[in-house]
Every structure is written in C-alpha cells, then in structure tokens.
Scaffold this motif. Sequence first.
Motif, PDB file in Angstrom:
ATOM      1  N   MET A 144       0.823  -1.209   0.000  1.00  0.00           N
ATOM      2  CA  MET A 144       0.000   0.000   0.000  1.00  0.00           C
ATOM      3  C   MET A 144       0.857   1.259   0.000  1.00  0.00           C
ATOM      4  N   ARG A 188       0.737   4.241  -2.814  1.00  0.00           N
ATOM      5  CA  ARG A 188       0.617   5.669  -2.486  1.00  0.00           C
ATOM      6  C   ARG A 188       1.766   6.477  -3.114  1.00  0.00           C
ATOM      7  N   GLU A 206      -8.251  -3.144   3.945  1.00  0.00           N
ATOM      8  CA  GLU A 206      -7.550  -1.861   3.824  1.00  0.00           C
ATOM      9  C   GLU A 206      -7.097  -1.620   2.389  1.00  0.00           C
ATOM     10  N   LEU A 252      -8.268   1.425  -0.051  1.00  0.00           N
ATOM     11  CA  LEU A 252      -7.298   2.316  -0.676  1.00  0.00           C
ATOM     12  C   LEU A 252      -7.546   2.395  -2.183  1.00  0.00           C
ATOM     13  N   ASP A 311     -10.444   4.489  -3.021  1.00  0.00           N
ATOM     14  CA  ASP A 311     -10.122   5.919  -2.941  1.00  0.00           C
ATOM     15  C   ASP A 311      -9.621   6.455  -4.279  1.00  0.00           C
TER      16      ASP A 311
END
Length: 205
Positions: A70, A74, A132, A136, A139
């Motif tokens: 993750m 990002r 999670e 993500l 998003d």
Amino acid sequence: MRYSREHKQETHDRIVRKASVRLREKGAHGIGVADLMKEAGLTHGGFYAHFDSREALVIEAFGYAMERSMEHWRKITDEVSPEKRLALIAETYLSALHRDNPGHGCSIPALGAEIARESPKARKAFAGKLDEMIELLADYIPNLPRKAARKQAIATLATMAGTMLLARIAGSSELSDEVLKAGRDVALEGAKREPKAVVAKKAKS
C-alpha cells in the motif's frame, strides 16, 4: 548483556522485514523459525524474546508485507491525477518485474492460498489488511458512489492478484507474458471505464 528497548524494537522489526520477504518467496510453511532467525542474523534461541509463537511472526510479517504494498501504491500515485491512479497501479502490478520478484511483491498471489488454510486468527489479520487494500483502491476511483467504487476496487484487485498467480505458475515464458498482458488489458479497461452517470452527463452537454 541487557539491550535497550530501542535496540530490541529494531531487532524485532528486522526479523519481521526479513521474514516478510522469505515467506513470500518460500511460502508460509516453506521456511522454519531457525532459518528465519538466521536471515535476520540472530540465533534460534532468541526467537521467543520477540514473538509468542511462529504464528505471531507470520501474522506480523504478512501485515508488514501488505503495508509495504500500500505504501508503494501511495508513492507511485502521489503526483498522478486521481482518474489515472488505479490504472497506474494495475500497470505496475501486472509487470514482469513484479512477477519475477515475489519476495518484494504483493502478498495475495504469493501467500493467499496458504492463508486460507491458516488459523482463524491469521485469516482474520490477513482479511483486515485485504479490506484496507480494497478501501485504498476505492479511494483511487473518482466519480463513483463509494459502494460502486469499492465493488470495482474488489474486481480490479481480484483480476490483478489472479493474473499474477497464473503468470508465476507459467514462469518466465511466452505464456506467462501472454497471461500478464491479458490480465493487464482487462484491469486497465476496468480502471479507465467511466461510470454511467458521467457518460450520461457528457451526452447531455
């Protein structure tokens, strides 16, 4: 010799990092505690100073590996426009570089099947991190209601992980490259597809 709390935490973290790589390379049951400790430059006898059980280390190493994935997502999408983020993740995920480096890649294709046979505690921890990941990815899907974005995120992640698993089964071969391309095309098509509401709005304007 008594070590400081900071030194103990640094050692603990090093064990987790090393274990996360070896578990993804060898599988949850492909490497023993002694070998994991040796990788971290420590003796087998020191294991229980850091972990209550092998399962505790496995759970923490799984979590660390998924957090790293993750963090990577990002980082690569930090300066990309929102509508291009999911496509960028799919493209980098379904690459030969990721296929050929399971020890530093996503835990789902590397360990997912084994996790499904682990204890309820291990499965629960893995499922939490999986959720999670899905959140993500959701998003990174603009212009969709959250429920629809989450559904697309699940489909995209399933496509990516399944494709990577098949590509690794096929090895570094023409078939493997073909599998990667097919999965990448499908994942990118889904990532770039505009929601119906946006398409309808454009048609009216």
